[in-house]
Write an enzyme that holds these catalytic residues in place. Structure first.
Site, short mmCIF file in Angstrom:
data_model
loop_
_atom_site.label_atom_id
_atom_site.label_comp_id
_atom_site.label_asym_id
_atom_site.label_seq_id
_atom_site.Cartn_x
_atom_site.Cartn_y
_atom_site.Cartn_z
N ASP A 35 1.06 -0.88 0.04
CA ASP A 35 -0.10 -0.04 -0.13
C ASP A 35 0.91 1.07 0.22
O ASP A 35 0.75 2.18 -1.05
CB ASP A 35 -1.25 0.35 1.06
CG ASP A 35 -1.63 1.45 1.66
OD1 ASP A 35 -2.72 1.14 0.67
OD2 ASP A 35 -1.52 2.30 2.16
N ALA A 62 -4.85 2.47 -1.08
CA ALA A 62 -4.49 2.32 -2.07
C ALA A 62 -5.25 0.75 -2.17
O ALA A 62 -5.53 0.35 -3.55
CB ALA A 62 -3.00 2.12 -2.13
N ASP A 63 -4.72 0.05 -0.75
CA ASP A 63 -5.31 -1.29 -0.68
C ASP A 63 -6.98 -0.98 -1.01
O ASP A 63 -7.50 -2.21 -1.53
CB ASP A 63 -4.62 -2.29 0.97
CG ASP A 63 -3.86 -2.57 0.43
OD1 ASP A 63 -3.04 -2.79 -0.17
OD2 ASP A 63 -2.80 -2.63 1.46
N LEU A 64 -7.60 -0.33 -0.34
CA LEU A 64 -9.37 -0.15 -0.62
C LEU A 64 -9.66 -0.25 -1.32
O LEU A 64 -10.61 -0.25 -1.65
CB LEU A 64 -9.28 0.50 0.74
CG LEU A 64 -8.92 0.68 2.45
CD1 LEU A 64 -9.20 1.22 3.57
CD2 LEU A 64 -9.21 -0.57 2.93
#
Length: 394
Positions: free
Chosen positions: A142, A170-172
């Protein structure tokens, strides 16, 4: 065994979940929370990494990501395990994975292989940088994507260096975009009868989330800089000190600026030529903010929230996380929800459907908790299941 569904909205779809850590589980959680039959597939306990990223199974991170799912174990590195997976894939609607791009081909579970078994399969992949290209084999993380996607260069106080966002954005967002891609492909499948491969990455998601900041560069060759708590284009908008704490105020446009100046009893700001236009307020931002704070420090944040909202000026307190969930509007929305069979509360879905709402239907599963149930549903006999268990394939 009957498994409670979180909703009926996606109840007709079966999802094979090969994801781990955060971006992939975020995507699948969207499907599970709306009632999809999600089967989380993990390596048997003796083959699993003892230090999985994301924290312990009963910790808040894992529990948050894996509610409303069932779990089975399966050794995909064993030829018998691969055959089991193929039988599952033949009847499933969706496969979601976030391995490194080369791993799925080595395992024999890549999209081309699965499409031969089930042409209707919707196959979704999340990676750090994309399924191909010069960075495709790099490990994704992330914070790396936040940096390479430009977010860290515009976050933080000017002159204090780059700052990461306080959540794994970024992950989410990659997970949410993946879920959106899956739903889009399922809608298209209703017309064509065929599945397809959805691909997204942390880097793509992060760049998309730059939004107007990216447009400033692409359209006007303007490189946005850090603006701290100040909004980069709407001024004065930002964080201001009050008598007892801080407050967010957003004065977008001339009318709201006028209402704001009158509400804080500062008519002189309206007659000062340095603050007469958006351009001049931007140019003189620092002196304007200082002048505003001389008025705001006369009252508490709660007092100003009441006064400014009454005047039609967007504003709000700046909460710590515990204060968020103690707010009367947050309580009214009911977004913090109880998880069945536990004393846990988690954040529910941020949107509602009037006929098929989402709910916390089931706690996160234990390792392999529903292995036998799942295999039985997919047509495996008791003898086949016993043989797979004996050979430690499941």
């Amino acid at each position: 065994m009957t498994f409670p569904r979180a909703s009926q909205a996606l109840a007709r779809f079966t999802v094979l979940d090969l994801t781990r850590i955060r971006s992939g589980p975020t995507a699948v959680r969207q499907l599970a929370d709306w009632g999809a039959n999600v089967i989380k597939i993990e390596a048997p306990t003796d083959l699993a990494d003892s230090e999985q990223p994301g924290g312990p199974r009963h910790g808040p991170d894992f529990q948050n990501l894996h509610r409303n799912k069932r779990a089975m174990t399966l050794n995909l590195k064993d030829p018998k395990g691969l055959e089991v997976f193929k039988r599952l894939a033949a009847k499933a609607d969706v496969i979601v994975e976030n391995f490194r791009p080369d791993v799925k081909a080595k395992l024999g579970i890549d999209y081309d292989s699965m499409r031969k078994i089930n042409p209707r399969i919707v196959y979704a992949s999340i990676s750090g940088f994309g399924q191909d290209g010069p960075y495709s084999k790099r490990p994704g993380f992330d914070q790396i994507a936040q940096g390479m996607g430009g977010l860290m260069s515009i976050t933080g106080l000017p002159g204090h260096g780059p700052v990461r966002a306080g959540i794994p954005v970024a992950d989410l967002t990659a997970g949410l975009f993946c879920a959106l891609g899956i739903l889009t492909a399922l809608l298209e499948r209703d017309v064509s009868g065929e599945g397809q491969w959805i691909q997204t990455s942390l880097l793509q998601a992060m760049i998309f989330m730059l939004d107007f900041q990216a447009a400033r560069w692409l359209m006007e060759n303007e490189v946005p800089k850090q603006a701290g708590n100040n909004h980069p284009t709407s001024i004065p908008t930002g964080v201001f000190k009050t008598r007892d704490s801080y407050i967010n105020i957003a004065t977008t446009g001339g009318k709201i600026w006028e209402r704001f100046a009158k509400a804080i009893e500062a008519p002189d700001l309206l007659t000062n030529p340095d603050y007469a236009t958006i351009t001049s307020r931007s140019k003189n931002r620092d002196t304007l903010n200082a002048a505003i704070e001389t008025h705001l420090t006369k009252r508490t944040t709660d007092e100003w929230v009441g006064i400014l909202n009454a005047a039609g000026v967007p504003c709000g307190p700046i909460y710590s996380i515990d204060e968020v969930f103690d707010d009367e509007q947050v309580k009214h929305l009911g977004i913090a929800q109880d998880v069945p069979e536990t004393d846990t509360r988690l954040v529910g879905q941020p949107f509602t459907l009037s006929r098929t709402p989402s709910r916390m239907a089931a706690r996160p599963p234990l390792v392999g908790e529903q292995t036998k149930d799942v295999l039985t549903e997919f047509g495996f006999s008791d003898q086949e299941i016993a043989s797979l268990q004996q050979s430690k394939v499941v």
